[in-house]
Design an enzyme around this catalytic site. Structure first.
Site, PDB file in Angstrom:
ATOM      1  CD  GLU A 207      -2.998  -1.085   2.247  1.00 50.05           C
ATOM      2  OE1 GLU A 207      -2.623  -0.599   3.323  1.00 50.05           O
ATOM      3  OE2 GLU A 207      -4.115  -1.609   2.093  1.00 50.05           O
TER       4      GLU A 207
ATOM      5  CD  GLU B 242       4.893 -20.634  12.322  1.00 47.98           C
ATOM      6  OE1 GLU B 242       5.021 -20.760  13.556  1.00 47.98           O
ATOM      7  OE2 GLU B 242       3.938 -20.045  11.790  1.00 47.98           O
TER       8      GLU B 242
END
Length: 269
Positions: free
Chosen positions: A79, A110
């Site tokens: 963004e 992860e």
């Protein structure tokens, strides 16, 4: 350490609640998040200060995370170009498991403590950059390993976590700890923890971009004009900042393709 994000919810028998009760109780929990973020403002300020300093010198901001945390980093990074008109390589979000993990969980990604540094090296990361690890639990090996290697290579490191005294915070030079307590749905850190992380990310990049001169007054003068709504917003900004009429503002925006440049053209005239 006590992993508060994994503790049982303060609510039980969720399936026995009415729909209204579920919604009200979730909302009541969410109300506590901004207060927790407020307590972390001194930590956020330190992270924003070093990030601004590094980016003013030509450095970049990297986010590393897994699952929800990784997705939030990618969201914030994606963004920044449309909002502030910055290049796409100024703020970069990296998620454990690669881009496919944005939409679908990649099993055990992860847990690889070596992969984050390998992912960062693809961008030729160096000491001019900043790496921020995002991990609600503060225990994610992918993030811990990435921060430690960044430290070893003289790179400034920060983090956004939702537990106190976590390994991720210990590995970060500029830790941000926002402790929001147990989730309404036990262990579902996409809820309060994710909201807290999003709020901190908003604060971090917005404050940094203001420091970098990407905002004028309270306006996004460098935003990308990618649709009619944003074009119209650009026209309104030019009119408000300069006092010119709508047609002149529209003509200048069409000519320069940038709100800031259009305003500067009127000021110079």
């Amino acid at each position: 350490m006590e992993i508060v994000t994994e503790k049982d919810s303060d609510y039980n028998d969720l399936e026995k609640m009415s729909l209204r009760e579920v919604l009200v109780n979730i909302n009541n929990e969410d109300k506590s998040v901004p207060l927790a973020v407020e307590k972390a403002i001194p930590q956020i300020e330190k992270l924003a200060a070093i990030t601004s300093e590094k980016m003013k010198e030509g450095g970049r901001l990297f986010y590393i995370g897994a699952g929800t945390s990784g997705r939030l980093g990618i969201l914030d990074a994606s963004e920044c170009p449309p909002t502030f008109g910055v290049p796409f390589d100024w703020v970069i979000g990296i998620i454990a498991g690669g881009d496919s993990a944005i939409r679908k969980a990649v099993e055990f990604a992860e847990d690889d403590a070596e992969q984050a540094w390998l992912d960062l090296q693809e961008y030729e990361i160096d000491s001019s950059d900043v790496v921020v690890g995002i991990a609600a639990s503060g225990t994610t090996p992918y993030v811990i390993g990435g921060l430690k290697k960044a430290n070893e290579n003289g790179i400034a490191t920060g983090c956004i976590v939702c537990n106190s005294g976590s390994p991720v915070a210990a590995a970060a030079q500029y830790p941000v700890e926002v402790v929001v307590g147990p989730e309404f749905l036990s262990g579902s850190t996409r809820m309060k923890s994710g909201t807290a992380q999003k709020l901190v990310l908003n604060m971090l990049t917005t404050s940094v971009m203001i420091q970098l001169g990407r905002v004028k007054g309270n306006k996004m003068v460098d935003m990308q004009l990618t649709n009619n709504k944003l074009y119209s917003r650009g026209v309104r900004i030019i009119m408000k900042e300069t006092g010119t009429d709508e047609q002149t503002a529209s003509d200048l925006l069409e000519k320069y393709g940038n709100v800031r440049k259009a305003i500067e053209a009127i000021v110079r005239a």
